[in-house]
Motif scaffolding. Sequence first.
Motif, PDB file in Angstrom:
ATOM      1  N   LYS A 146     -49.143  24.460   2.385  1.00  0.00           N
ATOM      2  CA  LYS A 146     -50.232  24.857   3.280  1.00  0.00           C
ATOM      3  C   LYS A 146     -49.675  24.984   4.692  1.00  0.00           C
ATOM      4  N   ILE A 147     -49.941  26.143   5.327  1.00  0.00           N
ATOM      5  CA  ILE A 147     -49.439  26.401   6.679  1.00  0.00           C
ATOM      6  C   ILE A 147     -50.623  26.510   7.630  1.00  0.00           C
ATOM      7  N   LEU A 148     -50.585  25.740   8.713  1.00  0.00           N
ATOM      8  CA  LEU A 148     -51.597  25.821   9.758  1.00  0.00           C
ATOM      9  C   LEU A 148     -50.947  26.431  10.994  1.00  0.00           C
ATOM     10  N   PRO A 149     -51.115  27.749  11.206  1.00  0.00           N
ATOM     11  CA  PRO A 149     -50.517  28.384  12.383  1.00  0.00           C
ATOM     12  C   PRO A 149     -51.293  28.055  13.652  1.00  0.00           C
ATOM     13  N   THR A 150     -50.656  28.248  14.776  1.00  0.00           N
ATOM     14  CA  THR A 150     -51.311  28.030  16.056  1.00  0.00           C
ATOM     15  C   THR A 150     -52.181  29.235  16.384  1.00  0.00           C
ATOM     16  N   PRO A 151     -53.475  29.047  16.640  1.00  0.00           N
ATOM     17  CA  PRO A 151     -54.342  30.182  16.970  1.00  0.00           C
ATOM     18  C   PRO A 151     -53.802  30.969  18.165  1.00  0.00           C
ATOM     19  N   GLY A 152     -53.731  32.284  17.982  1.00  0.00           N
ATOM     20  CA  GLY A 152     -53.297  33.162  19.063  1.00  0.00           C
ATOM     21  C   GLY A 152     -51.821  33.460  19.098  1.00  0.00           C
ATOM     22  N   VAL A 153     -50.990  32.592  18.494  1.00  0.00           N
ATOM     23  CA  VAL A 153     -49.541  32.826  18.459  1.00  0.00           C
ATOM     24  C   VAL A 153     -49.041  32.455  17.058  1.00  0.00           C
ATOM     25  N   TRP A 154     -48.943  33.447  16.192  1.00  0.00           N
ATOM     26  CA  TRP A 154     -48.690  33.157  14.786  1.00  0.00           C
ATOM     27  C   TRP A 154     -47.694  34.137  14.172  1.00  0.00           C
ATOM     28  N   ALA A 155     -47.041  33.686  13.118  1.00  0.00           N
ATOM     29  CA  ALA A 155     -46.166  34.550  12.329  1.00  0.00           C
ATOM     30  C   ALA A 155     -47.022  35.324  11.340  1.00  0.00           C
ATOM     31  N   ASN A 156     -46.836  36.643  11.277  1.00  0.00           N
ATOM     32  CA  ASN A 156     -47.637  37.443  10.340  1.00  0.00           C
ATOM     33  C   ASN A 156     -46.816  38.054   9.212  1.00  0.00           C
ATOM     34  N   GLU A 157     -45.503  37.890   9.271  1.00  0.00           N
ATOM     35  CA  GLU A 157     -44.645  38.363   8.178  1.00  0.00           C
ATOM     36  C   GLU A 157     -43.558  37.314   7.930  1.00  0.00           C
ATOM     37  N   TYR A 158     -43.542  36.787   6.720  1.00  0.00           N
ATOM     38  CA  TYR A 158     -42.546  35.768   6.418  1.00  0.00           C
ATOM     39  C   TYR A 158     -42.440  35.565   4.913  1.00  0.00           C
ATOM     40  N   SER A 159     -41.347  34.928   4.502  1.00  0.00           N
ATOM     41  CA  SER A 159     -41.145  34.528   3.111  1.00  0.00           C
ATOM     42  C   SER A 159     -40.955  33.018   3.065  1.00  0.00           C
TER      43      SER A 159
END
Length: 624
Positions: free
Chosen positions: A549-562
Motif C-alpha cells: 500500500k502506497i500513500l503518496p503526498t497530496p500534490g506531489v506524487w509519482a504517477n508512473e512507476y514499477s
Amino acid sequence: MENIFRAKLSFIAIVVVAGSILMSSYQCFADEAFDLDAYKKKVKQWQDLKYGLFVCWGPASIGGKGIGWVRNAPRSGNPNPWYPPKENLIDGEVYDNLYKQFNPVDFDADQWMTIAKKAGVKYFMFLTKHHDGFMMWDTKTSDYDIMSTPYGKDICKEIADAAHKHGIKLGWYYSPPDWYDLDCRHPKRHGVYIKRMQEQLRELMTNYGKISMLWTDTDGGNAPWDQDNTFAMIRKLQPGIMVNNRMEYNRIPGWAYGGWYLACQNRLNGKPTRWKDFGDYDASSEGHVGGYNSLPHESVMTMLGHQWVWKPKADLYSGTEGANFLASSLLGNGNFLYNVGPMPSGKINDHHVERLLKTGKWLDKVGEAVYDTTCGPILRGIWGGSTTKGKNVYIFMPDTIVNAWDSDDLYPLTPLDKKLVSITSLTGEKVSAEQNSDGVIEIKMPETTKKREDGQAGYMIMKLTFDEANPQVKEGTTLSQDSMVKQSKIRPGASIAFAGTASMTPGQGWGNYAHHAVDGNAATIAQSTSPVWDLHIDLQKNYSIDKIKILPTPGVWANEYSIKVSTDKENWTTVDTITNANDKPRIIEFDKIDVRYVWMDVTGVGHKGNFGHGIIEFEIYMAK
C-alpha cells in the motif's frame, strides 16, 4: 502603482532624524551579559505550551490563491526568482489594491479564541505583516494598513484583547522583508526602511499588552535587518519574549540558517556566540514534523495543505492528520504551530473548526502526555517515542506497530533506572507489564488498537508510573528501542515495512528522509530534492508478502512507476507497473511471493515544478 508609504513622510522624517536616538538606548542592552538561566527558563515555559494556532489572514484572502508570493510584481530588493505557476498569480496592481475591498463583517476575535481554547491550543500566532507589506494594525508609519480598509478598525487590538481575556499566550507574525516598500534593500535608502521597520515593531511590542512570541520570516534574500539593535529593542519592550530564528536566514550571506545553529548551541554551552543577539528557537522546519532536534524548535504546518490563506475548496488535512502532526512534533522535542486561513468575511470555515475541535476532544483525554512534558527518556524512532513528567513516562506507539505485533510475544521496552509501579493506556487499550531485574519492561500487548475517530492521532498512548521521578535509560544500555522492535515476531497480514531500512536514489533533502516512508508515522514524508527518485527497502530477511500500500503526498506524487521485488538484489520480479496514477492511496495486490528487497522504480511524476514526489507511507504486508 502608487506606493502609499509616501503618505506619511512627515512622520518618517521624524523617525529617520530620531533613529539614532531611538535605538541608542537599546544598544547597551544588546551588549549586556547574556543570562543563560533566564533563557533556559523562558524556553522551558514556551516548550511546555506544545501547541499553537497560526492564523494567516488579510486582504490577500480575497484573492483566494495565496499570500505574498502570488503577487505578480517586482519584489523590492529580493533576487529570489521563484514565482508560483501562472494560474496562481494575481496581477500586482490588483493584489496591492485588494485592501480596498477588505471588510470582514463576520470577524469576531472572541469567537476565534473560544475555538482556540476548545481546540486545545495554548498560544495564538497572528499575521500582522507579510512580505506584501500590508499591515493589519493601526500603524503611524504608513497608510497601507487596516485603517485604510472599509473595515477601518485595528484588528490586532481586537485579537490582543480577546487573547488576554481568554488566557491564551499571544504572538505576532511579522516579516522584515517588504516587497511593497520601495526603500527596502534599496542601495541608498535601506537605512530609512530599517528605521521604519523598527518603528513598526515598536508599535507591535508597545500597544497590545503582553506579547509572548514574535515569529519573524524570510523571503530567501539577504537579511540586512540591523538584528542586534532590532532584537535589543524587542527584548527591552517585551521582557521574556520568545523570538524565532527566521530573521537569521542569510544573515551570513549564502549560509541559510547555519550560523544560527552554531550560535544557539554555543549559547546553551556557555560559550561565546557569533552575534550579540539572535533568535531563541528554530522555526525553519516549515512542513517538516519528523526527526529529532535537541535545540528549541517548532514545526509549522497549514491545514490548507500547501496554502496559508483562505482557498475555496482547499484539500484540507483531516483532524487525524492534524493530531498526527502534533504528536510527531512532540516526540521530536518540538512545539507544533498549526495554521488555518479564515474566509475574507472573517469567519473561520466550519470545516476548519470541525477538525480543530475533534483534535481538541482527543487532547482532553491524552493532554497529560502532551502539555508540560519533556521529550524522552527513550528517544523517538520507528518504534514511536516518549514524553515524561514527574514519575510518569508516556509511550506513544504507532498503531501500525501495535497491530503488527504478535500478541503472544511480549513487547520489550528499553531498560529504565526506576521501578515500575503501574501501566495504563490513555487511549483505551488493555495493557499490562512486568519489569525484570535488568530494568527491561515487558509489555503484554493488546490484540489490536481501539478504532481511532477522526481527530485522534494514530498512536496507542501508555502511561507508565514509576516509584521515583525522572526515569532515565539505564546506564550501559547498548541496544536501541528500534533494534529491539525489529527483532519482534510479526503477525501474518500485518505491514512489516517498519522492520526494514529504506534509502532513496538520487539524494535526499529538507529533512524528509527515506526512512519516513516506513516509519509508520503518517505525519512524516520521504522526499528527495530530485523530482524523480526511487525508493529502496531492505526488510533484513525474507518474508512472504502479497500486498503493498502506497500513500503518496497530496500534490506531489509519482504517477508512473514499477514495483520490483527480489531476494538477492540481483534478480528482480516486477509485481506491478502503474501509469497515470493520482495522489490518492493505492493498494497493489499480487500472488504470494518471497522477498527481502523492494524497489519502487519511478519514471514519472504527476505534478509540475522541481519538487520531488513524496511518500507518506510505503506499507508491505506479510501474507496470511
